[in-house]
Design a protein around this motif. Structure first.
Motif, PDB file in Angstrom:
ATOM      1  N   TYR A  21       0.828  -1.202   0.000  1.00 57.06           N
ATOM      2  CA  TYR A  21       0.000   0.000   0.000  1.00 57.06           C
ATOM      3  C   TYR A  21       0.867   1.258   0.000  1.00 57.06           C
ATOM      4  N   ILE A  22       1.929   1.255   0.791  1.00 56.77           N
ATOM      5  CA  ILE A  22       2.831   2.408   0.826  1.00 56.77           C
ATOM      6  C   ILE A  22       3.443   2.627  -0.553  1.00 56.77           C
ATOM      7  N   ASP A  23       3.925   1.548  -1.169  1.00 54.98           N
ATOM      8  CA  ASP A  23       4.531   1.658  -2.500  1.00 54.98           C
ATOM      9  C   ASP A  23       3.543   2.239  -3.509  1.00 54.98           C
ATOM     10  N   ALA A  24       2.300   1.763  -3.460  1.00 56.84           N
ATOM     11  CA  ALA A  24       1.283   2.265  -4.391  1.00 56.84           C
ATOM     12  C   ALA A  24       1.018   3.752  -4.145  1.00 56.84           C
ATOM     13  N   LEU A  25       0.864   4.135  -2.887  1.00 56.37           N
ATOM     14  CA  LEU A  25       0.602   5.535  -2.562  1.00 56.37           C
ATOM     15  C   LEU A  25       1.764   6.429  -2.974  1.00 56.37           C
ATOM     16  N   GLU A  26       2.989   5.956  -2.748  1.00 53.16           N
ATOM     17  CA  GLU A  26       4.163   6.746  -3.119  1.00 53.16           C
ATOM     18  C   GLU A  26       4.257   6.947  -4.629  1.00 53.16           C
ATOM     19  N   LYS A  27       3.758   5.990  -5.381  1.00 50.63           N
ATOM     20  CA  LYS A  27       3.794   6.084  -6.845  1.00 50.63           C
ATOM     21  C   LYS A  27       2.537   6.731  -7.416  1.00 50.63           C
ATOM     22  N   GLY A  28       1.629   7.155  -6.518  1.00 49.13           N
ATOM     23  CA  GLY A  28       0.399   7.792  -6.966  1.00 49.13           C
ATOM     24  C   GLY A  28      -0.583   6.832  -7.607  1.00 49.13           C
ATOM     25  N   LYS A  29      -0.443   5.563  -7.310  1.00 50.23           N
ATOM     26  CA  LYS A  29      -1.320   4.540  -7.878  1.00 50.23           C
ATOM     27  C   LYS A  29      -2.418   4.199  -6.879  1.00 50.23           C
TER      28      LYS A  29
END
Length: 118
Positions: A21-29
């Motif tokens: 979830y963090i990775d997705a949020l950081e990538k704006g996904k």
């Protein structure tokens, strides 16, 4: 056994999910959709992270080994760090009162099987 082996597995599993979830949020996904296959893959990885020491300590605590007085080791440090990272980078997603203990024990009272009466 839930005090050690299962608890550690849950902590590692949930750490991986929070990281996704963090990775997705950081990538704006958008937040990822986790399929059953994804969940099984994540669970396999989580199980591989459970240390021999955790398993041994759990057996000791359960009285299966001679040193029954020892407590099981609950290392959920990685989950705590991921939650804190999520809280710092995306404060709207995690309130201040959420702890790693909350995340690990979120489904402790969940009924996972049912016996039908005929």
């Amino acid at each position: 056994m839930d005090q050690g082996v299962i608890r550690a597995t849950k902590a590692f599993y949930r750490t991986s999910v929070v990281r996704m979830y963090i990775d997705a949020l950081e990538k704006g996904k958008p937040a990822p959709n986790i399929s059953v296959l994804d969940a099984m893959t994540i669970l396999t990885g989580a199980w591989k992270k459970v240390t021999t020491e955790t398993i041994e300590n759990c057996f000791k605590k359960a009285g299966i080994c001679e040193e029954a007085q020892m407590n099981a080791v609950h290392d959920i440090k990685a989950l705590t760090e991921e939650i804190e990272s999520l809280r710092q980078n995306f404060p709207e997603t995690v309130t201040e009162d959420v702890t790693s203990e909350d995340v690990v024990s979120t489904d402790d009272r969940l009924v996972t099987s049912r016996i039908n009466k005929f």
